[in-house]
Design an enzyme around this catalytic site. Structure first.
Site, short mmCIF file in Angstrom:
data_model
loop_
_atom_site.label_atom_id
_atom_site.label_comp_id
_atom_site.label_asym_id
_atom_site.label_seq_id
_atom_site.Cartn_x
_atom_site.Cartn_y
_atom_site.Cartn_z
N HIS A 99 0.80 -1.22 0.00
CA HIS A 99 0.00 0.00 0.00
C HIS A 99 0.84 1.27 0.00
CE1 HIS A 99 -3.67 -2.25 0.49
NE2 HIS A 99 -3.23 -2.83 1.58
N GLU B 123 -6.74 -12.55 6.32
CA GLU B 123 -7.59 -11.39 6.03
C GLU B 123 -8.70 -11.71 5.04
OE1 GLU B 123 -4.93 -8.30 4.80
OE2 GLU B 123 -3.80 -9.60 3.46
N ASP C 35 -9.00 -5.67 5.89
CA ASP C 35 -9.42 -6.56 4.80
C ASP C 35 -10.31 -7.68 5.32
OD1 ASP C 35 -8.04 -5.06 3.01
OD2 ASP C 35 -6.60 -6.59 2.44
#
Length: 249
Positions: free
Chosen positions: A44, A148, A174
């Site tokens: 990210h 996740e 997530d």
């Protein structure tokens, strides 16, 4: 930096933070602050292999182990980070045993498929003989698999039982998205507790991202021992906001 895996496997509480800024100074500062590790976040943040090289170099100077969150699960994404000298990897979306096995195979030379060269930083630029290098790497490299996905919750024992998995690490954002529940919420907490229980059954560590340090103690009491708290960007934002709030009070 070699002690992180031993500390995790001994059940010690270790605390790190995500790093999203491609600047070696951040690693030096976090190391001086006394964190146990940091997680450069390729998933990210704009951290390419060149940026990771500089962060890994800084980590050696600062004595701060890096557990890199990589772009994906393939050996092409994992092995170069270890060659740079990262202490381990955090791999997103590990939802079944086959994926966990593939991750471990990309990390551990002893599985027979990781590409071998002692010439990178991790091999002290060729000054470690290949047998010493592979033994050291396999003994010390940390493997964190991220839980996740809803599907992973029904396969936790299979994932946790893969040899050389050190941490079942919950990605709560997530996971809440996959479950269709709030973040935070009672449903999400129940899922995290399922992960903790599976980790305990397999004698591996449970890890969790928390947004604030106030969440560490309650989750530690529930059995989490590996924490990633916020990020370098979040720390900067919180500090700046405290300054302006105090100045305008």
């Amino acid at each position: 930096m070699s002690g992180l895996k031993a500390r995790i496997n001994a059940g010690e509480t270790v605390i790190g933070t995500f790093v999203k800024t491609p600047a070696s100074h951040v690693i030096e500062i976090l190391g001086l602050a006394g964190l146990d590790f940091a997680v450069p976040d390729q998933e990210h943040a704009p951290l390419d292999l060149g940026a990771m090289d500089q962060l890994a170099l800084a980590s050696r100077a600062a004595g701060l182990p890096l557990v890199a969150r990589c772009w994906g699960q393939s050996p092409a994404r994992i092995s170069p980070l270890l060659d740079l000298g990262c202490a381990g990897v955090m791999v997103p979306h590990v939802a079944d045993r086959d994926t966990a096995e593939a991750v471990v195979a990309a990390v551990k030379f002893g599985r027979g498929s990781r590409g071998l060269s002692p010439s990178p930083r991790a091999g002290n630029y060729g000054t470690l003989a290949a047998p010493a290098y592979t033994a050291k790497s396999d003994a010390e490299t940390v493997v964190m698999v991220q839980i996740e996905d809803r599907a992973a919750l029904d396969r936790l024992d299979d994932i946790a039982s893969v040899p050389d998995v050190d941490v079942l690490f919950v990605g709560p954002a997530d996971l809440s998205q996959s479950l269709g529940c709030g973040f935070p919420s009672a449903e999400l907490d129940a899922a995290i507790i399922r992960v903790i229980a599976a980790a305990r059954r397999a004698d591996v560590a449970a890890g969790l991202f928390v947004g604030d340090e106030s969440q560490i103690a309650p989750w530690r009491e529930r059995g989490v021992s590996v924490f990633v708290c916020g990020s370098d960007q979040g720390l900067l934002m919180k500090g700046a906001r405290r300054i302006i709030e105090a100045g305008r009070a």
